[in-house]
Design a protein around this motif. Sequence first.
Motif, mmCIF file in Angstrom:
data_model
loop_
_atom_site.group_PDB
_atom_site.id
_atom_site.type_symbol
_atom_site.label_atom_id
_atom_site.label_comp_id
_atom_site.label_asym_id
_atom_site.label_seq_id
_atom_site.Cartn_x
_atom_site.Cartn_y
_atom_site.Cartn_z
ATOM 1 N N SER A 139 15.690 42.980 62.371
ATOM 2 C CA SER A 139 14.318 43.485 62.371
ATOM 3 C C SER A 139 13.408 42.669 61.469
ATOM 4 C CB SER A 139 14.300 44.955 61.946
ATOM 5 O OG SER A 139 14.865 45.747 62.965
ATOM 6 N N THR A 140 13.985 42.032 60.442
ATOM 7 C CA THR A 140 13.171 41.196 59.556
ATOM 8 C C THR A 140 13.333 39.711 59.872
ATOM 9 O OG1 THR A 140 14.969 41.124 57.930
ATOM 10 C CG2 THR A 140 13.339 42.871 57.674
ATOM 11 N N ASN A 141 14.114 39.367 60.882
ATOM 12 C CA ASN A 141 14.386 37.949 61.195
ATOM 13 C C ASN A 141 14.755 37.211 59.904
ATOM 14 O OD1 ASN A 141 14.558 35.508 62.624
ATOM 15 N ND2 ASN A 141 12.417 35.023 62.222
ATOM 16 N N ALA A 142 15.776 37.710 59.241
ATOM 17 C CA ALA A 142 16.129 37.202 57.919
ATOM 18 C C ALA A 142 16.451 35.710 57.946
ATOM 19 C CB ALA A 142 17.325 37.990 57.376
ATOM 20 N N GLY A 143 16.163 35.045 56.819
ATOM 21 C CA GLY A 143 16.404 33.605 56.685
ATOM 22 C C GLY A 143 17.604 33.359 55.787
ATOM 23 N N GLY A 144 17.396 32.629 54.689
ATOM 24 C CA GLY A 144 18.485 32.396 53.759
ATOM 25 C C GLY A 144 18.816 30.931 53.617
ATOM 26 N N SER A 145 20.083 30.679 53.234
ATOM 27 C CA SER A 145 20.462 29.328 52.783
ATOM 28 C C SER A 145 20.779 28.335 53.882
ATOM 29 C CB SER A 145 21.713 29.411 51.899
ATOM 30 O OG SER A 145 21.598 30.437 50.970
ATOM 31 N N ASN A 146 21.151 28.804 55.065
ATOM 32 C CA ASN A 146 21.647 27.862 56.079
ATOM 33 C C ASN A 146 20.681 27.649 57.234
ATOM 34 O OD1 ASN A 146 24.056 27.415 54.758
ATOM 35 N ND2 ASN A 146 25.111 29.088 55.797
ATOM 36 N N VAL A 147 19.436 28.044 57.036
ATOM 37 C CA VAL A 147 18.463 27.972 58.127
ATOM 38 C C VAL A 147 18.287 26.539 58.620
ATOM 39 C CG1 VAL A 147 16.038 28.357 58.714
ATOM 40 C CG2 VAL A 147 17.290 30.059 57.373
ATOM 41 N N LEU A 148 18.330 25.599 57.694
ATOM 42 C CA LEU A 148 18.152 24.188 58.038
ATOM 43 C C LEU A 148 19.076 23.772 59.177
ATOM 44 C CD1 LEU A 148 17.013 21.368 57.364
ATOM 45 C CD2 LEU A 148 18.741 21.180 55.581
ATOM 46 N N ARG A 149 20.323 24.199 59.094
ATOM 47 C CA ARG A 149 21.273 23.786 60.129
ATOM 48 C C ARG A 149 21.342 24.751 61.302
ATOM 49 N NH1 ARG A 149 27.465 21.600 59.504
ATOM 50 N NH2 ARG A 149 27.844 21.267 61.725
ATOM 51 N N TYR A 150 21.340 26.057 61.014
ATOM 52 C CA TYR A 150 21.670 27.023 62.059
ATOM 53 C C TYR A 150 20.490 27.869 62.521
ATOM 54 C CZ TYR A 150 26.427 25.881 60.519
ATOM 55 O OH TYR A 150 27.582 25.226 60.190
ATOM 56 N N ASN A 152 17.061 30.606 61.762
ATOM 57 C CA ASN A 152 16.911 31.985 61.288
ATOM 58 C C ASN A 152 17.744 32.931 62.145
ATOM 59 O OD1 ASN A 152 14.969 31.312 59.402
ATOM 60 N ND2 ASN A 152 13.448 32.735 60.180
ATOM 61 N N THR A 153 17.721 34.200 61.804
ATOM 62 C CA THR A 153 18.407 35.224 62.599
ATOM 63 C C THR A 153 18.094 35.077 64.083
ATOM 64 O OG1 THR A 153 18.296 36.773 60.748
ATOM 65 C CG2 THR A 153 18.641 37.703 62.931
ATOM 66 N N ARG A 154 16.806 34.891 64.374
ATOM 67 C CA ARG A 154 16.343 34.771 65.766
ATOM 68 C C ARG A 154 17.170 33.779 66.586
ATOM 69 N NH1 ARG A 154 11.766 36.166 67.479
ATOM 70 N NH2 ARG A 154 10.786 36.419 65.451
ATOM 71 N N ILE A 190 12.940 41.206 67.570
ATOM 72 C CA ILE A 190 13.452 40.568 66.351
ATOM 73 C C ILE A 190 12.249 40.202 65.485
ATOM 74 C CG2 ILE A 190 14.621 38.528 65.421
ATOM 75 C CD1 ILE A 190 16.429 38.570 67.901
ATOM 76 N N GLY A 191 12.257 40.592 64.240
ATOM 77 C CA GLY A 191 11.139 40.295 63.343
ATOM 78 C C GLY A 191 9.983 41.270 63.453
ATOM 79 N N ALA A 192 10.094 42.288 64.293
ATOM 80 C CA ALA A 192 9.002 43.268 64.433
ATOM 81 C C ALA A 192 9.097 44.378 63.381
ATOM 82 C CB ALA A 192 8.985 43.863 65.838
ATOM 83 N N GLU A 193 10.064 44.281 62.493
ATOM 84 C CA GLU A 193 10.199 45.191 61.353
ATOM 85 C C GLU A 193 10.232 46.670 61.776
ATOM 86 O OE1 GLU A 193 7.585 44.112 58.119
ATOM 87 O OE2 GLU A 193 7.850 41.964 58.471
#
Lengths: 466, 466
Positions: A139-150, A152-154, A190-193
Amino acid sequence: MIDELKQIVGAANVLTGADMARYASDWTGKYVSQPLAVARPANTAEVSALVKWANRTGTPVVPVSGNSGLAGGTKADGALMISLERLKAIRDIRPQARMAIVEAGVILSDVHNAVEAQGLIFPLTFGAKGSAMIGGVLSTNAGGSNVLRYGNTRDLVLGIEAVLPTGEVMDIMSELHKDNSGYNLRHLLIGAEGTLGIITAAVLKLHPKPRAYATAMVAAPSLPAALDLLNRLQEVTGGCVEAFEYMPRLHIEVHKEIKPGAREPFDEPHEINILVEVGVTAPRDAIPGPDGQAPVAAYLEQVLADMFEEGAVLDAVVAQNEAQRREMWERREAAAEISLSRKPAIVSDIAVPLDKVDTFLTIMETRLPQVDPGARPVIVSHLGDGNIHYSVWPASQDEQVHDAIIEAVEEEVRKLGGSFSAEHGIGVSKLPSMRRRKNPVALAAMRAIKAALDPNGILNPGKLLP
Amino acid sequence: MIDELKQIVGAANVLTGADMARYASDWTGKYVSQPLAVARPANTAEVSALVKWANRTGTPVVPVSGNSGLAGGTKADGALMISLERLKAIRDIRPQARMAIVEAGVILSDVHNAVEAQGLIFPLTFGAKGSAMIGGVLSTNAGGSNVLRYGNTRDLVLGIEAVLPTGEVMDIMSELHKDNSGYNLRHLLIGAEGTLGIITAAVLKLHPKPRAYATAMVAAPSLPAALDLLNRLQEVTGGCVEAFEYMPRLHIEVHKEIKPGAREPFDEPHEINILVEVGVTAPRDAIPGPDGQAPVAAYLEQVLADMFEEGAVLDAVVAQNEAQRREMWERREAAAEISLSRKPAIVSDIAVPLDKVDTFLTIMETRLPQVDPGARPVIVSHLGDGNIHYSVWPASQDEQVHDAIIEAVEEEVRKLGGSFSAEHGIGVSKLPSMRRRKNPVALAAMRAIKAALDPNGILNPGKLLP
């Protein structure tokens, strides 16, 4: 009302009064609210029944799962909170198809553990992984440490199941990599909170688990040179760079002040310090030779040595063992402690285009002192994503000056085509920014969509849309 | 009316009567229509003015760019066609940030050429690349040959500019890799086939250009074994597999019949023939040794030899030069000629989960003869995407039997959680499938969104939504 809820989820799963405490306050402690009640449905059908009841009675609904968000998205005054925590089945893991089917209440680190047992990873990860649940992650389309490679959640979701504001269950649990049959409702939810639907389950994409990592600290002569380094590393590794984290001089110095035993990354101090990590799956890159070193580390050393010769790198240290790697990561992971080591700290979570990070920081070197002479920026950046956690230690104690700092940061970000919310979302905390800075045509379209799907405005009202 | 249009785009850019011929019929020749007029705006402001006029007068609008779709999405009876062909600027290419900013009328192959001059690629490619334009590519979320590695169009776009049904311009030309500020309207408009807005420009993601390819034909003992091979190759190459194309025995045999000089891929005939291509960017994988062979080819040979030892591969041939590589690709690219070499051919474009391709084909071995004894399936599959072009040569000449074949294919696809339109979209051609097979809750949500954003129903009416 409570009786009706109890008929749906059972008496033990309707909480009121003091029993609601752990739902009514988020972990930051900044958002404390007074819900009507908390219901804990056991399955999607019960979520649907609860939402149908709420839609019929016009009761606001706030979905909650791990409650580890940073933007106040679960503030629930006068609302029925629907906790997804009992929807905790990992329904299926299909290693050959590289997918896992999980319910909204599954904790992120439980997903990690379940799929790693199969030699795969669900690469999304961040600090709150031990409490965040899949429903909130999506719901928050969470990001984090590996977004560069893989991504976001989306980018890691093939399908979802969601209860719409009418209480209808929308089963678009696609397991497909290609499907061009109508509007993409998955990406809309996704990301619509939680304002357009309550996500109850998802089909997640899995990736091969890297067999080895090569990790280095690199000093670059400039941020554009650092971006060149990233592009070159992506090219030679075939896109295997997992982290590219920028720490300026001040980060290194404060780290040494507040952490006993913390050291400089290089013999000489440098302005631009970057943590690079490459993850490889190929056995030939990963299996250690007689010297105990994995080929990927020797390989990274070679690339860095070549670039040093060219003057594109000022200094570099490749971790020779796990202890050295941990030291590098601990320096990066101290970022929150570093920025909060002086109070007040004005935090932000912004993104600009990859090649505008340098421009933004240069502009702020002039702009910040104009707003608050003596204020100091405390920066750490997911440089490969253009995402900057640009915090400020103000010199002034005046709250109006603090607001003016936020205003200045967001204004310069906007001019560069950036975002005032890179990964944390809007919730209630960024509503003023959404009102002032979001493209008005886009905002009007969002409102039209919200009204169309949720005509009674019951789902997470007062969040995301100002 | 024509006068009003001329005031907006100039007299030379309003076409009527016979001048509309090349817009009023698509390249398949299946969809011929009678538009009111064709307007050719020069820029986004003129598109906006045209749509405002149409919205005010209740005139249906059909956007058209390269007109190379397969689903009749530009059929335009009684509508104003808006051709995007004059919006043909490549506004900017920023190699360091790996992005290109282009307008809707730019031809796909012109994007390819412009960015390759910078050592980068825009990886999306398919047969019609020489005529397809960016506006249509985005509106149909086009797929093609490289989806396995780089994703569909959707995965290659950071931002868009679009004219909404009210004529307002929505500028969400984001250059950001992270942005969590509200509903994702970009993903909603991509693949919406021009029913929610007319895309006028886009920010495209670029990738490093592979320095070398290794290409092989592989015979696998079964489709599950083939999927294992794909997963293993992805693991050892770090996700560098660009093509994984399945051709059954019949494909090979018909290819030999219809193409002079066409040969068997192996010494012995095999049932399951797979074209594999790996693309690498690392110099160490790409720079040929003294024997003239790039290391990636030797490397692929080694993996295949290992798997041959294990019995996971029955036979394999790695292309030793570009001529051998071309021969492998020509066999694959003959697919359309092969399926249309007997008439009638009942074509389809379906997707199932990666690990259900085998199940689907096995079920159809029983089901197809029940519907039409003697009918033969002619198959080629993007196996790595779960996308099957499952065509049938019917034995019966009865059109009702042909409809029953389509019905049987789509019904089995649905049971496996698949899609009746993997990459070609809905247009008008798949409206019956959309009506019968799309999840009704999702379909109702799509209709609500359409009504909210396009209350007068002027944008591409009668397409996508039944």
